[in-house]
Scaffold this motif. Structure first.
Motif, PDB file in Angstrom:
ATOM      1  N   VAL A  80      33.298  44.936  20.024  1.00 60.94           N
ATOM      2  CA  VAL A  80      32.827  43.631  21.967  1.00 60.94           C
ATOM      3  C   VAL A  80      33.413  44.656  22.831  1.00 60.94           C
ATOM      4  O   VAL A  80      34.976  43.857  23.224  1.00 60.94           O
ATOM      5  N   PRO A  81      33.637  45.347  24.196  1.00 61.94           N
ATOM      6  CA  PRO A  81      34.445  45.493  25.163  1.00 61.94           C
ATOM      7  C   PRO A  81      34.287  44.603  25.936  1.00 61.94           C
ATOM      8  O   PRO A  81      34.060  43.646  26.375  1.00 61.94           O
ATOM      9  N   ASN A  82      35.478  45.002  27.108  1.00 62.41           N
ATOM     10  CA  ASN A  82      36.304  43.633  27.331  1.00 62.41           C
ATOM     11  C   ASN A  82      34.187  44.146  28.573  1.00 62.41           C
ATOM     12  O   ASN A  82      34.350  45.158  29.265  1.00 62.41           O
ATOM     13  N   GLY A  83      34.763  42.976  29.570  1.00 63.05           N
ATOM     14  CA  GLY A  83      33.837  42.704  30.860  1.00 63.05           C
ATOM     15  C   GLY A  83      34.295  41.991  32.152  1.00 63.05           C
ATOM     16  O   GLY A  83      35.873  42.380  32.089  1.00 63.05           O
ATOM     17  N   ILE A  84      33.668  42.758  33.358  1.00 60.90           N
ATOM     18  CA  ILE A  84      34.195  42.054  34.491  1.00 60.90           C
ATOM     19  C   ILE A  84      32.978  41.521  34.855  1.00 60.90           C
ATOM     20  O   ILE A  84      31.638  42.054  35.060  1.00 60.90           O
ATOM     21  N   ASP A  85      33.550  41.160  36.446  1.00 64.20           N
ATOM     22  CA  ASP A  85      32.762  40.143  37.034  1.00 64.20           C
ATOM     23  C   ASP A  85      32.089  41.147  38.318  1.00 64.20           C
ATOM     24  O   ASP A  85      33.217  41.215  39.277  1.00 64.20           O
ATOM     25  N   ALA A  86      31.619  42.155  38.544  1.00 70.10           N
ATOM     26  CA  ALA A  86      31.239  43.171  39.767  1.00 70.10           C
ATOM     27  C   ALA A  86      31.412  42.645  41.023  1.00 70.10           C
ATOM     28  O   ALA A  86      31.439  42.720  41.403  1.00 70.10           O
ATOM     29  N   ALA A  87      30.731  41.319  40.747  1.00 68.98           N
ATOM     30  CA  ALA A  87      30.773  40.941  41.903  1.00 68.98           C
ATOM     31  C   ALA A  87      31.640  40.325  42.726  1.00 68.98           C
ATOM     32  O   ALA A  87      31.801  40.497  44.374  1.00 68.98           O
ATOM     33  N   ARG A  88      32.487  39.916  42.111  1.00 69.05           N
ATOM     34  CA  ARG A  88      34.098  39.449  42.895  1.00 69.05           C
ATOM     35  C   ARG A  88      35.104  40.703  43.325  1.00 69.05           C
ATOM     36  O   ARG A  88      35.660  40.488  43.905  1.00 69.05           O
ATOM     37  N   PHE A  89      34.481  41.889  42.525  1.00 73.36           N
ATOM     38  CA  PHE A  89      35.239  43.025  43.057  1.00 73.36           C
ATOM     39  C   PHE A  89      34.312  43.885  44.480  1.00 73.36           C
ATOM     40  O   PHE A  89      34.598  44.890  44.583  1.00 73.36           O
ATOM     41  N   ARG A  90      32.443  43.232  45.289  1.00 75.03           N
ATOM     42  CA  ARG A  90      32.334  44.229  45.602  1.00 75.03           C
ATOM     43  C   ARG A  90      33.109  45.046  47.117  1.00 75.03           C
ATOM     44  O   ARG A  90      33.216  43.233  47.651  1.00 75.03           O
ATOM     45  N   PHE A  91      33.207  45.806  47.578  1.00 77.93           N
ATOM     46  CA  PHE A  91      34.006  45.951  48.752  1.00 77.93           C
ATOM     47  C   PHE A  91      33.788  45.141  50.331  1.00 77.93           C
ATOM     48  O   PHE A  91      31.872  44.807  50.278  1.00 77.93           O
ATOM     49  N   ASP A  92      34.589  44.359  50.371  1.00 79.37           N
ATOM     50  CA  ASP A  92      34.339  43.510  51.824  1.00 79.37           C
ATOM     51  C   ASP A  92      35.193  44.300  52.697  1.00 79.37           C
ATOM     52  O   ASP A  92      36.726  44.446  53.251  1.00 79.37           O
ATOM     53  N   PRO A  93      34.831  44.214  53.805  1.00 82.14           N
ATOM     54  CA  PRO A  93      35.201  45.174  54.553  1.00 82.14           C
ATOM     55  C   PRO A  93      35.943  44.089  55.471  1.00 82.14           C
ATOM     56  O   PRO A  93      37.083  44.772  56.539  1.00 82.14           O
ATOM     57  N   ALA A  94      36.242  42.570  55.995  1.00 81.38           N
ATOM     58  CA  ALA A  94      36.567  41.847  56.129  1.00 81.38           C
ATOM     59  C   ALA A  94      37.705  41.612  55.506  1.00 81.38           C
ATOM     60  O   ALA A  94      38.768  41.450  55.851  1.00 81.38           O
ATOM     61  N   ALA A  95      37.544  41.828  54.274  1.00 82.86           N
ATOM     62  CA  ALA A  95      38.869  40.866  53.235  1.00 82.86           C
ATOM     63  C   ALA A  95      39.951  42.856  53.389  1.00 82.86           C
ATOM     64  O   ALA A  95      41.097  43.027  53.714  1.00 82.86           O
ATOM     65  N   ARG A  96      38.869  43.907  53.124  1.00 82.34           N
ATOM     66  CA  ARG A  96      39.803  44.956  53.559  1.00 82.34           C
ATOM     67  C   ARG A  96      40.609  45.124  55.184  1.00 82.34           C
ATOM     68  O   ARG A  96      42.221  45.621  55.325  1.00 82.34           O
ATOM     69  N   ALA A  97      40.365  45.140  56.138  1.00 87.32           N
ATOM     70  CA  ALA A  97      40.959  44.562  57.358  1.00 87.32           C
ATOM     71  C   ALA A  97      42.018  43.514  57.427  1.00 87.32           C
ATOM     72  O   ALA A  97      43.224  43.494  57.998  1.00 87.32           O
ATOM     73  N   ALA A  98      41.891  42.613  56.660  1.00 83.13           N
ATOM     74  CA  ALA A  98      42.472  41.032  56.720  1.00 83.13           C
ATOM     75  C   ALA A  98      43.661  41.772  55.654  1.00 83.13           C
ATOM     76  O   ALA A  98      45.567  41.198  55.867  1.00 83.13           O
ATOM     77  N   VAL A  99      43.494  42.332  54.686  1.00 81.51           N
ATOM     78  CA  VAL A  99      45.088  42.603  53.671  1.00 81.51           C
ATOM     79  C   VAL A  99      45.298  43.833  54.264  1.00 81.51           C
ATOM     80  O   VAL A  99      46.998  43.744  54.540  1.00 81.51           O
ATOM     81  N   ARG A 100      44.908  44.786  55.638  1.00 80.71           N
ATOM     82  CA  ARG A 100      45.834  46.118  55.451  1.00 80.71           C
ATOM     83  C   ARG A 100      46.671  45.108  57.071  1.00 80.71           C
ATOM     84  O   ARG A 100      47.893  45.510  57.404  1.00 80.71           O
ATOM     85  N   SER A 101      46.110  43.957  57.745  1.00 74.63           N
ATOM     86  CA  SER A 101      46.495  43.558  59.009  1.00 74.63           C
ATOM     87  C   SER A 101      47.827  42.128  58.244  1.00 74.63           C
ATOM     88  O   SER A 101      48.708  43.097  58.458  1.00 74.63           O
ATOM     89  N   GLY A 102      47.750  42.138  57.122  1.00 71.13           N
ATOM     90  CA  GLY A 102      48.558  40.826  56.589  1.00 71.13           C
ATOM     91  C   GLY A 102      49.862  41.658  56.167  1.00 71.13           C
ATOM     92  O   GLY A 102      50.688  41.173  55.835  1.00 71.13           O
ATOM     93  N   LEU A 103      49.276  43.227  55.684  1.00 71.53           N
ATOM     94  CA  LEU A 103      50.707  44.045  55.029  1.00 71.53           C
ATOM     95  C   LEU A 103      50.859  44.933  56.160  1.00 71.53           C
ATOM     96  O   LEU A 103      51.708  45.553  55.654  1.00 71.53           O
ATOM     97  N   ARG A 104      50.362  45.243  57.205  1.00 73.47           N
ATOM     98  CA  ARG A 104      51.053  45.858  58.484  1.00 73.47           C
ATOM     99  C   ARG A 104      50.511  46.964  57.969  1.00 73.47           C
ATOM    100  O   ARG A 104      51.749  48.246  58.219  1.00 73.47           O
ATOM    101  N   LEU A 105      49.370  47.552  57.710  1.00 75.01           N
ATOM    102  CA  LEU A 105      49.253  48.916  57.164  1.00 75.01           C
ATOM    103  C   LEU A 105      48.102  49.325  58.125  1.00 75.01           C
ATOM    104  O   LEU A 105      46.706  48.597  58.545  1.00 75.01           O
ATOM    105  N   ALA A 106      48.393  50.276  58.849  1.00 73.29           N
ATOM    106  CA  ALA A 106      46.718  50.882  59.998  1.00 73.29           C
ATOM    107  C   ALA A 106      46.004  51.420  59.145  1.00 73.29           C
ATOM    108  O   ALA A 106      45.669  51.113  58.438  1.00 73.29           O
ATOM    109  N   PRO A 107      44.843  50.905  60.335  1.00 74.51           N
ATOM    110  CA  PRO A 107      43.185  51.019  60.069  1.00 74.51           C
ATOM    111  C   PRO A 107      43.060  52.600  59.370  1.00 74.51           C
ATOM    112  O   PRO A 107      42.476  52.558  57.772  1.00 74.51           O
ATOM    113  N   ASP A 108      44.099  53.368  59.490  1.00 75.64           N
ATOM    114  CA  ASP A 108      43.224  55.252  59.229  1.00 75.64           C
ATOM    115  C   ASP A 108      44.877  54.735  58.115  1.00 75.64           C
ATOM    116  O   ASP A 108      44.593  56.334  57.956  1.00 75.64           O
ATOM    117  N   ALA A 109      45.418  54.677  57.940  1.00 75.68           N
ATOM    118  CA  ALA A 109      46.842  54.942  57.021  1.00 75.68           C
ATOM    119  C   ALA A 109      45.961  55.024  55.656  1.00 75.68           C
ATOM    120  O   ALA A 109      44.762  54.534  54.788  1.00 75.68           O
TER     121      ALA A 109
END
Length: 418
Positions: free
Chosen positions: A166-195
Motif C-alpha cells: 500500500v503506497p504512501n499518499g499525498i494531498d495534491a491540492a495542498r501542494f498545488r503551485f500558488d504564485p502568492a505563496a511564492r511571492a510571500a515566502v521569497r519576500s519573508g526569506l529576502r530572496l529576489a524574485p528572479d533568484a
C-alpha cells in the motif's frame, strides 16, 4: 471497525505525517482509529488530536524499557479493538507482542523505512533483523510502502503470503503551485524574485546525504538552497555551507510549520513545505537509498522539476508516469558533481524563462492520491479480518500475488482530491 495505531513517536516525519493523513480519510470507509505513541508525542500528535483522533502517550523511556509492554497490553485489552496497526520498527516489535498478549489476533504492520543497508536511518545488524523477523510472525499482514520495500522484505525472509503493498499518499491540492505563496515566502526569506532557488526536504541525517546538495549549490554562484527539515546533521550542514562560502545562500529552515491542511504560518516563522516548494525552481533529493520518496512526489504535485538519486515511488512505475523527474548518478570522484551539473542546466533554462516555470501535474501524483491509498488500506484491514469489502465491489490483492501497486488513474480524475 475500531483500529489502534501504535507508532514509535509523533515528531515531524514521513511516517508520522502519513498516519495523520490516513486517519483523516479512513472514517469514510467505516474505520475509526485511535493512536498510541510509544515516545515523543510532538507536533504531529497535536495535529492528530486537533483532527479529532485520540492520542495516548505511553511514556516509553527507550528501546529496552520493558515496563512499557504491560502498559500497552492493558491499553489494548481495555479498548475492544478489532485490529492493531503498527508503524516503525520499535512499535512493530512491541506492538505485535502486546497484541498477542492482549488477545488481539489481527495485526497489520506497515514497513515505512527499510533500506538495503539501513532501517529508519540506522545501520542494519543481524540482531535487528532477527528480532524483526521473530516478531513479524506474530502479525497477520505486513504492508510495504513500495514494491522496492516489499522485495527487500522478501529477501529478508518474510513469506510472500504475508506481504502486500500500500503506497504512501499525498494531498495534491495542498501542494498545488500558488504564485502568492511564492511571492510571500521569497519576500519573508529576502530572496529576489528572479533568484534561482533549489528546494530540499527531509530529515537531516547522514544517510540522506544533504551534504552533497549543500556542496552542489555552494559550487554554483548565485544559486540558493532552501532545506526544510531538522535532525542531528543540522549543525554540520550549517558549518559546511559557511566553510564553502555559501552560508548566505544555504537556508537551513529547520522543522517546517504546518501539518496536513494547515495554511501558511505566521510571518517571521519558517514556511511550511508547500510554501518552500512554491518558492523553489527545482527540487533535489540526494539520498542514495529510499523506501518511497514522498517529498519528490510532493514536489511533482507542486509542478517542480525533480532531480533524485533514488525514488522507488517513481522507479517502481512504468515509464512516463513522472516526465518531470530525472535520476542523476553520482560520480565516483565527487558525489556532488552530477547533481551540480544537473542543477546548473536547470538554472540556465530557468534564466531564459519568463516568470516561474511550472510543469503539468504528472500521472504519478494522481496514482498516489491519499484518498485512494486510504481505500486500499481499508481493503487490507478487511482482508486481514476475513470480512468482505464494502458493497462487495472492492478487490484486494491476496498477499503473495503479483499485481500493480494501484490501478492507473482515470483521465478525468482531478489532482485536487487528496
Amino acid at each position: 471497525m475500531r483500529v489502534l495505531h501504535v507508532i514509535t513517536g509523533l515528531d515531524v516525519g514521513g511516517a508520522e505525517e502519513q498516519l495523520r493523513l490516513l486517519l483523516r480519510r479512513l472514517p469514510a470507509h467505516s474505520v475509526r482509529g485511535e493512536v498510541v505513541a510509544l515516545t515523543a508525542p510532538g507536533s504531529v500528535a497535536e495535529g492528530i488530536r486537533a483532527d479529532g483522533t485520540p492520542v495516548t502517550h505511553l511514556g516509553m523511556a527507550g528501546n529496552r524499557d520493558l515496563a512499557a509492554l504491560p502498559r500497552l497490553v492493558r491499553l489494548m485489552r481495555s479498548g475492544g479493538y478489532d485490529l492493531v496497526h503498527t508503524h516503525l520498527y520499535r512499535a512493530c516489535v512491541y506492538g505485535r507482542i502486546a497484541a498477542r498478549l492482549a488477545g488481539v489476533r489481527t495485526v497489520v504492520a506497515t514497513e515505512h523505512s527499510l533500506g538495503d543497508r539501513a532501517l529508519e536511518g540506522r545501520p542494519l545488524t543481524a540482531g535487528v533483523r532477527a528480532l524483526y523477523l521473530a516478531t513479524e510472525r506474530l502479525g497477520t499482514t505486513t504492508v510495504a510502502v513500495s514494491a522496492t520495500v516489499e522485495q527487500r522484505l522478501r529477501r529478508w525472509g518474510v513469506p510472500a503470503s504475508r506481504l502486500c503493498t500500500v503506497p504512501n499518499g499525498i494531498d495534491a491540492a495542498r501542494f498545488r503551485f500558488d504564485p502568492a505563496a511564492r511571492a510571500a515566502v521569497r519576500s519573508g526569506l529576502r530572496l529576489a524574485p528572479d533568484a534561482f532557488v533549489v528546494a530540499g526536504v527531509g530529515r537531516l541525517v547522514a544517510g540522506k546525504r544533504f551534504d552533497t546538495l549543500v556542496d552542489a549549490v555552494a559550487a554554483l554562484p548565485g544559486v540558493h538552497l532552501l532545506l526544510a527539515g531538522d535532525g542531528p546533521e543540522l549543525p554540520a550542514l550549517r558549518a559546511r555551507a559557511a566553510a564553502l562560502g555559501a552560508g548566505d545562500r544555504v537556508r537551513l529552515l529547520g522543522e517546517c510549520a504546518g501539518g496536513p491542511g494547515a495554511g501558511q504560518p505566521p510571518r517571521g516563522t519558517a514556511p511550511d513545505v508547500p510554501g518552500v516548494l512554491a518558492a523553489a525552481d527545482v527540487f533535489a533529493s540526494p539520498s542514495p537509498e529510499e523506501s518511497f520518496g514522498l517529498a519528490a512526489v510532493e514536489a511533482l504535485a507542486a509542478g517542480l522539476p525533480v532531480l533524485y538519486a533514488a525514488c522507488p515511488a517513481i522507479e517502481d512505475l512504468p515509464p512516463g508516469q513522472a516526465p518531470g523527474a530525472h535520476r542523476f548518478a553520482a560520480s565516483p570522484g565527487s558525489p556532488a558533481d552530477a547533481l551540480r551539473g544537473a542543477l546548473a542546466r536547470h538554472a540556465a533554462d530557468t534564466g531564459r524563462a519568463v516568470g516561474p516555470a511550472r510543469l503539468p501535474v504528472p500521472p504519478v501524483v494522481l496514482r498516489y492520491d491519499i484518498a485512494r491509498c486510504a481505500e486500499r488500506l481499508a481493503q487490507v484491514y478487511r482482508a486481514a479480518l476475513g470480512t468482505p469489502p464494502d458493497g462487495g465491489t472492492a478487490r484486494v490483492r491476496a498477499p503473495g500475488t503479483v499485481s500493480p501497486v494501484l490501478p492507473s488513474p482515470s483521465p478525468d480524475r482531478s489532482p485536487t482530491t487528496r
